[in-house]
Design a protein around this motif. Structure first.
Motif, PDB file in Angstrom:
ATOM      1  N   ILE A   1      18.358   3.219 -24.149  1.00  0.00           N
ATOM      2  CA  ILE A   1      16.906   3.011 -24.115  1.00  0.00           C
ATOM      3  C   ILE A   1      16.583   1.950 -23.076  1.00  0.00           C
ATOM      4  N   ASN A   2      17.552   1.078 -22.804  1.00  0.00           N
ATOM      5  CA  ASN A   2      17.311   0.058 -21.776  1.00  0.00           C
ATOM      6  C   ASN A   2      16.841   0.719 -20.480  1.00  0.00           C
ATOM      7  N   LYS A   3      17.460   1.834 -20.128  1.00  0.00           N
ATOM      8  CA  LYS A   3      17.065   2.486 -18.866  1.00  0.00           C
ATOM      9  C   LYS A   3      15.678   3.100 -19.012  1.00  0.00           C
ATOM     10  N   GLY A   4      15.367   3.600 -20.216  1.00  0.00           N
ATOM     11  CA  GLY A   4      14.026   4.130 -20.460  1.00  0.00           C
ATOM     12  C   GLY A   4      12.977   3.029 -20.355  1.00  0.00           C
ATOM     13  N   LEU A   5      13.299   1.857 -20.919  1.00  0.00           N
ATOM     14  CA  LEU A   5      12.366   0.719 -20.817  1.00  0.00           C
ATOM     15  C   LEU A   5      12.209   0.341 -19.343  1.00  0.00           C
ATOM     16  N   GLU A   6      13.306   0.433 -18.590  1.00  0.00           N
ATOM     17  CA  GLU A   6      13.255   0.060 -17.170  1.00  0.00           C
ATOM     18  C   GLU A   6      12.458   1.058 -16.332  1.00  0.00           C
ATOM     19  N   VAL A   7      12.450   2.342 -16.750  1.00  0.00           N
ATOM     20  CA  VAL A   7      11.617   3.328 -16.055  1.00  0.00           C
ATOM     21  C   VAL A   7      10.142   2.912 -16.210  1.00  0.00           C
TER      22      VAL A   7
ATOM     23  N   VAL B   1      13.226  -9.880 -12.050  1.00  0.00           N
ATOM     24  CA  VAL B   1      14.577 -10.447 -12.194  1.00  0.00           C
ATOM     25  C   VAL B   1      15.549  -9.386 -12.708  1.00  0.00           C
ATOM     26  N   ASP B   2      15.056  -8.426 -13.476  1.00  0.00           N
ATOM     27  CA  ASP B   2      15.900  -7.320 -13.933  1.00  0.00           C
ATOM     28  C   ASP B   2      16.599  -6.771 -12.683  1.00  0.00           C
ATOM     29  N   SER B   3      17.911  -6.571 -12.743  1.00  0.00           N
ATOM     30  CA  SER B   3      18.676  -6.342 -11.502  1.00  0.00           C
ATOM     31  C   SER B   3      18.214  -5.103 -10.737  1.00  0.00           C
ATOM     32  N   GLU B   4      17.874  -4.031 -11.471  1.00  0.00           N
ATOM     33  CA  GLU B   4      17.458  -2.795 -10.786  1.00  0.00           C
ATOM     34  C   GLU B   4      16.127  -3.011 -10.069  1.00  0.00           C
ATOM     35  N   HIS B   5      15.245  -3.752 -10.722  1.00  0.00           N
ATOM     36  CA  HIS B   5      13.902  -3.948 -10.167  1.00  0.00           C
ATOM     37  C   HIS B   5      13.934  -4.955  -9.025  1.00  0.00           C
TER      38      HIS B   5
ATOM     39  N   ASN C   1      12.122 -10.570 -18.719  1.00  0.00           N
ATOM     40  CA  ASN C   1      11.748  -9.792 -19.899  1.00  0.00           C
ATOM     41  C   ASN C   1      11.113  -8.468 -19.468  1.00  0.00           C
ATOM     42  N   LYS C   2      11.543  -7.370 -20.123  1.00  0.00           N
ATOM     43  CA  LYS C   2      10.967  -6.071 -19.760  1.00  0.00           C
ATOM     44  C   LYS C   2      10.023  -5.550 -20.829  1.00  0.00           C
ATOM     45  N   GLU C   3      10.212  -6.046 -22.074  1.00  0.00           N
ATOM     46  CA  GLU C   3       9.419  -5.486 -23.175  1.00  0.00           C
ATOM     47  C   GLU C   3       7.924  -5.740 -22.969  1.00  0.00           C
TER      48      GLU C   3
HETATM   49 MG    MG Z   1      18.484  -3.927 -15.804  1.00  0.00          MG
END
Ligand code: MG
Ligand code: NDP
Length: 390
Positions: free
Chosen positions: A215-221, A148-152, A123-125
């Protein structure tokens, strides 16, 4: 003894893939807890296969069928999402996979950290809303938060054996979603069905829409800022439509490390479960000759304005990322119900951000209240747009 896992959101996209990892490694991992919101049939099936001590079903309407199906199995059935916060503290749990969608993950995450459980965080939120509080709590309780988020997960893997002071910047890769390269004008008529067709990843509906709006990428930033203790200017986004390079770290000597592989969430899930070990798996292998051209491009932040809004929220800090997240959750929900158009999602987020009352150093309670107020505000804006949209 194998590692005992609590899978929060076991019926979701991440939850199901996590159980596939467990299924392939029964000697290493066992299941102590499973939770679902409404998908009682799948929860029952999972419980009968993995035999957890406890399951939580959120919706009371599904409680009877779960209790009936699991009677005489010794599996305890709890009804109502409020129980998630308490089950994560069970002594037999070694690690909690937080794979709930949206802000619903925040209080269970906090409870699991306070109970000293290792966290595998999909979860990123929760980090977007309360990254400062969550990371401070994790540090205080000496709890590892394994992304777990793939980028992170990619960044985390690249950082193994490195000192954090040698990180110059990171590049989060973005597939660009299904509408990469399209104009704002052509996106006005996009339907939920079109936005739900992600080119590379098969995910839950909320994150799939978030990927389409970017926005997913913004949340990931924002997520990366908290996970890796970086300044906003150290986090860049690069569009990479093939989703093979999962993210990149650039060090102070100019060297860059990337983590690559076929897009498959089972890999980062398994990495978080097994860390610090890396265990063998027969997941598909990437072949350079199948995809000889890996391409990279700048994101179009004018068309995909949600990405810009997320950066603004990050720079302002305080409760603004919480307002952004609440407005986005409400807008995505309305879009999926055909109440608003695709390009109205960023409009609703921006208007809610303008109307929100800024708090520079919010407490957890203030963030929960900010979320409530911002969601109501976004819903009011949606109502006015709904009339125009019909
Ligand atoms: Mg991701
Ligand atoms: P899904 O929508 O597929 O699954 C969500 C899970 O949470 C389901 O088990 C659902 O139960 C449960 N749930 C839904 N609402 C609530 C609620 N209010 N309270 C408690 N439980 C609830 O989501 P994903 O698996 O796609 O994503 C989960 C999280 O992981 C998100 O934050 C997402 O951003 C992140 N993530 C996902 C990736 C992916 O590939 N899917 C990749 C990277 C990050 P039910 O099924 O019964 O409704």
């Amino acid at each position: 003894m194998n590692k005992q896992l609590a899978i929060l959101g076991s019926t979701g996209s991440i939850g199901r893939q996590a159980l596939e990892v467990v299924r392939r490694n029964p000697q290493r991992f066992g299941i102590a807890v499973l939770t679902a919101h409404s998908n009682h049939q799948l929860l029952i099936q999972q419980a009968l296969e993995f035999k957890p001590a406890v399951v939580v079903i959120g919706c009371s309407g599904s409680a009877d069928s779960v209790s009936k199906a699991l009677q005489n199995t010794g599996i305890e059935v709890l009804v109502g999402n409020k129980h998630i916060e308490t089950v994560v503290t069970m002594p037999e749990i070694d690690q909690v996979l937080v794979a709930l969608v949206g802000i619903a993950a925040l209080t269970p995450l906090v409870a699991a950290i306070k109970a000293h459980k290792s966290i595998a965080l999909a979860n990123k939120e929760a980090l977007v809303v309360a990254g400062d509080i969550v990371m401070r709590l994790a540090c205080e309780h000496q709890v590892p938060i394994l992304p777990v988020d793939s980028e992170h997960s990619a960044i985390f893997q690249c950082l193994q054996g490195e000192q954090s002071s040698t990180v110059e910047k990171i590049y989060l890769t973005a597939s660009g979603g299904p509408f990469f390269g399209q104009s704002a004008q052509s996106l006005r008529t996009v339907t939920p069905g079109q936005a739900l067709c992600h080119p590379n990843w098969n995910m839950g509906s909320k994150i799939t829409i978030d990927s389409a709006t970017m926005i997913n990428k913004g949340l990931e930033v924002i997520e990366a800022k908290w996970l890796f203790d970086l300044q906003p200017h150290q986090i860049d986004v690069v569009v990479h439509p093939q989703s093979v390079v999962h993210s990149i770290v650039q060090f102070t000597d100019g060297s860059m490390k990337a983590q690559m592989g076929l897009p498959d969430m089972k890999l980062p899930i398994q990495y978080a479960f097994a860390y610090p070990e890396r265990i063998a798996a027969d997941f598909g292998r990437f072949s350079f000759m199948d995809v000889p051209n890996l391409t990279f491009a700048s994101p179009d932040t004018e068309t995909f304005r949600s990405l810009t809004l997320a950066r603004q929220a990050l720079l302002s800090g305080g409760n603004l990322p919480c307002i952004l997240n609440a407005a986005n959750e409400a807008a995505v929900d309305a879009f999926l119900k055909h109440q608003i158009g695709f390009m109205q999602i960023p409009e609703i987020i921006e208007q809610t951000m303008h109307k929100g009352v800024f708090i520079a150093n919010p407490s957890l309670d203030e963030l929960i209240e900010t979320n409530r107020v911002a969601k109501n505000c976004a819903k009011e804006i949606i109502k006015s747009k709904e009339i125009l949209f019909v």
